[in-house]
Design a protein around this motif. Structure first.
Motif, short mmCIF file in Angstrom:
data_model
loop_
_atom_site.label_atom_id
_atom_site.label_comp_id
_atom_site.label_asym_id
_atom_site.label_seq_id
_atom_site.Cartn_x
_atom_site.Cartn_y
_atom_site.Cartn_z
N LEU A 1 0.82 -1.21 0.00
CA LEU A 1 0.00 0.00 0.00
C LEU A 1 0.86 1.26 0.00
N SER B 1 -7.19 8.64 -8.19
CA SER B 1 -6.02 8.21 -7.40
C SER B 1 -6.35 8.15 -5.92
N TYR C 1 -0.99 10.97 0.48
CA TYR C 1 0.19 10.54 -0.26
C TYR C 1 -0.13 10.36 -1.75
N ALA C 2 -1.32 9.79 -2.05
CA ALA C 2 -1.69 9.52 -3.43
C ALA C 2 -1.83 10.82 -4.23
N TYR D 1 -8.23 0.99 -0.79
CA TYR D 1 -7.21 0.02 -0.39
C TYR D 1 -6.88 0.20 1.10
N SER D 2 -6.68 1.44 1.51
CA SER D 2 -6.35 1.73 2.91
C SER D 2 -7.49 1.30 3.84
N PRO E 1 -2.78 7.74 3.73
CA PRO E 1 -2.41 7.35 2.36
C PRO E 1 -3.14 8.13 1.27
N SER F 1 0.15 3.17 6.17
CA SER F 1 -0.68 2.26 5.37
C SER F 1 -2.06 2.05 5.97
N THR G 1 -6.59 4.58 -3.68
CA THR G 1 -5.75 4.44 -2.49
C THR G 1 -6.57 4.41 -1.21
N VAL H 1 1.77 2.01 -3.48
CA VAL H 1 0.72 2.39 -4.43
C VAL H 1 0.81 3.87 -4.83
N PRO H 2 0.91 4.83 -3.88
CA PRO H 2 1.05 6.23 -4.31
C PRO H 2 2.27 6.46 -5.19
#
Length: 330
Positions: free
Chosen positions: A72, A122, A163-164, A129-130, A160, A155, A126, A75-76
């Motif tokens: 994870l 994006s 971050y993305a 997923y998080s 996150p 993560s 993310t 990913v970003p």
């Protein structure tokens, strides 16, 4: 413009959705496995067996949780390199910029629409997923209690998402400046990796002023430490962690009630063959140590601060990119 952006991006979108679906399936299965193991082995365990049961549970899922968390975090970086960096460089290398930037739609609006749509995608990918990982690993996190750890913090939950957004804008701006896809992708990966390493090591702990307090060396404190030993300066306690807190002290000096160092000679009265008896004897000596940490109740404040910081950086990069493309010349 939105339709054109979607047509150019649909392959990446389909790949991302397929990968997210596969990860979601795995995380749901893993989450239910950990919940069943937690309910069977941890809940209601006998006191004599709880320590080994907790250790076995952590050992059984440590690698899986760490690997999926590391993925994870990556990913970003992948979004920045494979979605952000080629956004403009692809047009430049294929020489289609002369066509798309000379239509009725201005190049600033062209870029703004692309950024708005792809940043939202994006952040959504993310964030989902998080969310899945946070739910799946909740029992593990509850047992291990390392929410401030570099891997766990970056993560889980909402950080996150920031971050993305930042990674995508970073890749886009680097591509706009470098003008070549492969160098832009490589530079995006390197810079984002450096930032992700720098953040937990040097910056995150200073986002809020740490707390320093005096902790009584009782039996619970001894149990929560990795090691208690002695050197020429007296006793030291290694690896103590307050429940749920982010420990900023790796080694603490142990002192008597009057502030003098606790010495090797003073341990003679507590040298017992039985560990529990020795611990109880040490705890009765009214010892203490200094401990610096970030309290557990600051976790969500750190998450929001970091999310806001990276979204702010993403906005700055957006402004720079829109200004740069308006003055851009091939």
């Amino acid at each position: 413009m939105i339709w054109l952006t979607w047509r150019q991006f649909r392959t990446q979108a389909v790949v991302a959705l397929a990968a997210l679906a596969a990860l979601a399936t795995y995380l749901v299965i893993l989450g239910y496995q950990m919940r069943n193991a937690y309910a069977t082995d941890i809940v209601g365990c006998q006191p004599a067996d709880c320590v080994s049961a907790r250790r076995d549970f952590a050992d059984a899922y440590e690698v899986q949780v760490a690997l999926i968390g590391a993925l994870l975090i990556g990913v970003p970086a992948l979004i920045g390199a494979f979605w952000g960096a080629p956004l403009i460089t692809r047009e430049l290398e294929e020489r289609t910029d002369r066509l798309v930037w000379n239509q009725s739609i201005t190049r600033v609006r062209w870029l703004a629409v692309k950024l708005a749509l792809l940043i939202l995608i994006s952040m959504a990918v993310t964030g989902l997923y998080s969310l899945l990982l946070t739910w799946s690993a909740s029992r593990y996190d509850e047992l291990v209690g390392d929410r401030f750890g570099a891997l766990a913090f970056a993560s889980r939950n909402i950080a996150p998402i920031g971050y993305a957004a930042f990674a995508f804008l970073l890749g886009t701006v680097i591509g706009l400046l470098v003008r070549r896809t492969l160098p832009a992708m490589a530079l995006t990966l390197v810079l984002f990796a450096v930032i992700q390493v720098f953040m937990p090591i040097a910056l995150r702990q200073h986002l809020m002023t740490p707390v320093t307090s005096t902790v009584q060396l009782d039996e619970e404190a001894i149990e929560r430490a990795d090691f208690m030993g002695f050197d020429q300066n007296g006793a030291r306690l290694d690896g103590y962690t307050m429940p749920g807190a982010w420990s900023l002290t790796s080694t603490s000096r142990v002192f008597n009630a009057d502030g003098t160092p606790y010495t090797t000679e003073q341990t003679e009265q507590c040298r017992q063959s039985d560990r529990q008896t020795a611990m109880a004897c040490t705890a009765r000596q009214n010892l203490h140590f200094s401990y610096t940490y970030q309290p557990a109740d600051r976790y969500w404040r750190f998450q929001w601060i970091e999310l806001s910081a990276f979204l702010g950086l993403a906005l700055l990069l957006t402004g720079f990119g829109l200004w740069r493309i308006r003055t851009y010349s091939s």
